[in-house]
Design a protein around this motif. Structure first.
Motif, short mmCIF file in Angstrom:
data_model
loop_
_atom_site.label_atom_id
_atom_site.label_comp_id
_atom_site.label_asym_id
_atom_site.label_seq_id
_atom_site.Cartn_x
_atom_site.Cartn_y
_atom_site.Cartn_z
N TRP A 1 -9.26 -4.21 -7.42
CA TRP A 1 -9.63 -2.82 -7.76
C TRP A 1 -8.90 -1.83 -6.85
CZ3 TRP A 1 -14.58 0.06 -6.14
CH2 TRP A 1 -14.78 1.19 -6.93
N VAL A 2 -8.85 -2.15 -5.56
CA VAL A 2 -8.14 -1.30 -4.61
C VAL A 2 -6.68 -1.15 -5.03
CG1 VAL A 2 -7.22 -1.24 -2.26
CG2 VAL A 2 -9.65 -1.69 -2.63
N ARG A 3 -6.07 -2.25 -5.45
CA ARG A 3 -4.68 -2.17 -5.88
C ARG A 3 -4.55 -1.36 -7.17
NH1 ARG A 3 -0.04 -6.89 -6.23
NH2 ARG A 3 1.50 -5.61 -7.30
N ALA A 4 -5.48 -1.53 -8.09
CA ALA A 4 -5.44 -0.77 -9.34
C ALA A 4 -5.59 0.73 -9.07
CB ALA A 4 -6.53 -1.25 -10.28
N ILE A 5 -6.44 1.09 -8.12
CA ILE A 5 -6.61 2.50 -7.76
C ILE A 5 -5.32 3.04 -7.15
CG2 ILE A 5 -7.80 4.07 -6.16
CD1 ILE A 5 -10.35 2.46 -6.66
N ARG A 6 -4.71 2.25 -6.28
CA ARG A 6 -3.45 2.69 -5.68
C ARG A 6 -2.38 2.89 -6.75
NH1 ARG A 6 0.51 -1.42 -2.98
NH2 ARG A 6 0.73 -1.73 -5.24
N ASP A 7 -2.27 1.94 -7.66
CA ASP A 7 -1.22 2.00 -8.68
C ASP A 7 -1.50 3.07 -9.72
OD1 ASP A 7 -0.07 -0.07 -7.31
OD2 ASP A 7 -0.66 -1.63 -8.74
N SER B 1 -14.94 -7.95 4.02
CA SER B 1 -14.60 -6.69 3.37
C SER B 1 -13.10 -6.65 3.10
CB SER B 1 -15.00 -5.49 4.25
OG SER B 1 -13.99 -5.21 5.22
N THR B 2 -12.67 -5.64 2.41
CA THR B 2 -11.25 -5.48 2.08
C THR B 2 -10.39 -5.25 3.31
OG1 THR B 2 -11.75 -3.15 1.66
CG2 THR B 2 -11.66 -4.62 -0.25
N LEU B 3 -10.99 -4.90 4.43
CA LEU B 3 -10.25 -4.69 5.67
C LEU B 3 -10.65 -5.69 6.74
CD1 LEU B 3 -10.14 -0.76 5.89
CD2 LEU B 3 -8.39 -2.34 5.03
N GLY B 4 -11.15 -6.84 6.31
CA GLY B 4 -11.54 -7.87 7.26
C GLY B 4 -13.03 -7.92 7.48
#
Length: 216
Positions: free
Chosen positions: A91-97, A28-31
């Protein structure tokens, strides 16, 4: 990391409320994530059709913004789609940005569709995940207490997800029922009498619909 969850077969009985949620282990995105690690607390496990899609993005932004409200209910959040871990991370980075929102919960990858098929999120004969937008409300013992399904073109209500968790928690183990639209602190419903003698002994015409203040 390979998932130990077997793919569903056409003759496998679909998951129902009251079933134990199938365990799995995946990246997952968090390990690394194992579903059974959430035992001891409530969990909302939800799938989405694909990263970088409009409705899914609106859902994840809203769920992330409500993460503290779920935490206040001692309820974990776990997302899933068939996209790869690297797609999730992008995607997580795009949502953050783009939205100034950091996703605080894990998003599981399921490129083999093994988890989605084991949960019935994806038909065993399906070649893609286009029909997936499912939510499982899992209790601290790992039992599925509620499920919701939405089509590809309609987003879920985060407010209703929170309400569902609160209602399931409030009615668990107590002889009370949550009425339509119930919110914490609102009146509950008493269970109806189960025999004729109890019904005829009372004077309440609405014996089958008796409200009571929430004393919990």
């Amino acid at each position: 990391m390979d998932s130990p969850v077997p793919a569903a077969t056409t003759d496998q009985r679909p998951l129902r409320m009251g079933d134990i949620a199938p365990d799995f282990q995946a990246r997952s995105t968090l390990g690394p994530v194992k579903l059974s690690d959430y035992r001891g607390r409530w969990l909302v496990f939800f799938s989405h059709p694909a990263d970088f899609t409009p409705v899914c993005t609106s859902e994840f932004v809203a769920i992330a913004r409500a993460a503290e409200a779920f935490a206040a209910l001692d309820c974990g959040l776990l997302g899933l789609s068939v996209d790869s871990l690297y797609s999730h991370l992008a995607w997580v980075r795009a949502i953050r940005d783009g939205f100034d929102v950091t996703i605080p919960f894990p998003i599981v990858e399921d490129p083999s569709m093994a988890i989605g098929r084991a949960y019935g999120m994806i038909d065993a004969d399906s070649a893609d995940s286009s029909a997936v937008r499912a939510t499982y409300f899992i209790d601290p013992d790992g039992v599925i207490r509620a499920m919701t399904w939405y089509p590809l073109n309609v987003g879920r209500s985060v407010e209703e997800m929170l309400r569902m968790v609160a209602a399931l928690q409030r009615t668990a183990g107590d002889d009370v029922l949550a009425p339509e639209g119930w919110r914490p602190g609102g009146d509950l419903l008493a269970t109806a009498p189960q025999d004729q003698q109890a019904v005829l002994a009372g004077h309440d015409m609405a014996w089958f619909h008796r409200t009571q203040a929430d004393a919990g």
